[in-house]
Design an enzyme around this catalytic site. Structure first.
Site, short mmCIF file in Angstrom:
data_model
loop_
_atom_site.label_atom_id
_atom_site.label_comp_id
_atom_site.label_asym_id
_atom_site.label_seq_id
_atom_site.Cartn_x
_atom_site.Cartn_y
_atom_site.Cartn_z
N ASP A 96 15.47 -13.32 -6.90
CA ASP A 96 14.30 -12.79 -7.58
C ASP A 96 14.70 -12.45 -9.02
OD1 ASP A 96 13.65 -12.80 -4.84
OD2 ASP A 96 12.27 -11.11 -5.07
N LYS A 160 6.31 -13.96 -9.05
CA LYS A 160 6.28 -12.62 -8.46
C LYS A 160 5.67 -11.65 -9.45
CE LYS A 160 9.58 -9.13 -6.73
NZ LYS A 160 10.98 -8.90 -6.35
N LYS A 189 4.52 -13.89 -4.82
CA LYS A 189 5.04 -12.70 -4.17
C LYS A 189 4.46 -11.49 -4.89
CE LYS A 189 9.23 -10.04 -3.13
NZ LYS A 189 10.71 -10.04 -3.10
#
Length: 228
Positions: A96, A160, A189
């Site tokens: 991430d 994300k 996400k």
């Protein structure tokens, strides 16, 4: 977008997350134990704990995720590449990465293209998943759309919403905007401030495919209570 009637158990969408700087090995052990117990998609841990989390989750379905350039994203590209190299070597399945937020706010889209172009080959060659964090709560709608347009041109796996460290985290509206402006193969996400089952379900209904939550156990228990 997922129909509520067809939605699998909420746990299967959750990255069970602990990124506090003073987390301990015992905290990570408990995080992994809960992930295995409740069936979360992944654990998301600081880079320091990747190897331990990978060992604890073993060959189970629970993936090991970690963060890169966290939480502000303005690390040098070479520094992010070095973080990724170490994380992959330690066993991270998913990465991430916070994009360079300073470049983003200054509209330096050329720099952001250079950054993702430099990072992606390492991710793809090693068969890892990358989730790019854009800190949507601090962006205008136009900036969110511009991010979608930019990263749609690259084979990234997820966009994300948030780190969870900004003043504002994920919102249903931001997820809807992202889903509208991203191709189907790039998933979303949602993370940052998702603490209840109602919030989690709303994010999924808006188009999120994964949720970053530190309150995963509570959310799962609330789901069970809603079924009674």
């Amino acid at each position: 977008m997922i129909s509520r009637n067809l939605m699998p158990h909420i746990a299967s969408y959750i990255d069970h997350t602990l990124l506090a700087p003073f987390s301990t090995g015992a905290d990570i052990a408990n995080l992994c134990r809960e992930a295995l117990q409740y069936g979360f998609a992944a654990v998301c841990v600081p880079p320091y704990y990747v190897r331990e989390a990978k060992q604890r989750c073993g060959e189970s379905h629970v993936k090991t995720a970690t963060v890169i350039g966290f939480p502000f994203g303005y690390s040098a590209i070479a520094a992010k590449a070095a973080e990724m190299t170490k994380a992959i070597a330690a066993g991270a399945d998913e990465l991430d990465m916070v994009v360079n937020l300073a470049a983003l706010r200054n509209g330096d889209w050329s720099f952001l293209e250079t950054e993702i172009s430099a990072i992606l080959p390492m991710v793809r060659e090693n068969g890892r998943i990358i989730k790019l964090i854009i800190e949507s709560g601090m962006l205008t709608e136009a900036e969110i759309i511009r991010c979608c347009d930019l990263y749609s041109r690259y084979p990234v796996h997820f966009l994300k919403t948030s780190t969870g460290y900004a003043e504002k985290g994920a919102t249903v509206e931001a997820v809807r905007i992202m889903r509208k402006h991203l191709p189907p193969e790039i998933r979303i996400k949602a993370s940052g401030g998702i603490r209840t089952f109602v919030q989690a379900r709303a994010m999924l209904a808006a188009g999120a495919a994964r949720l970053g939550c530190s309150a995963g156990v509570r959310i799962v228990k609330e789901e069970e209570e809603n079924k009674r």
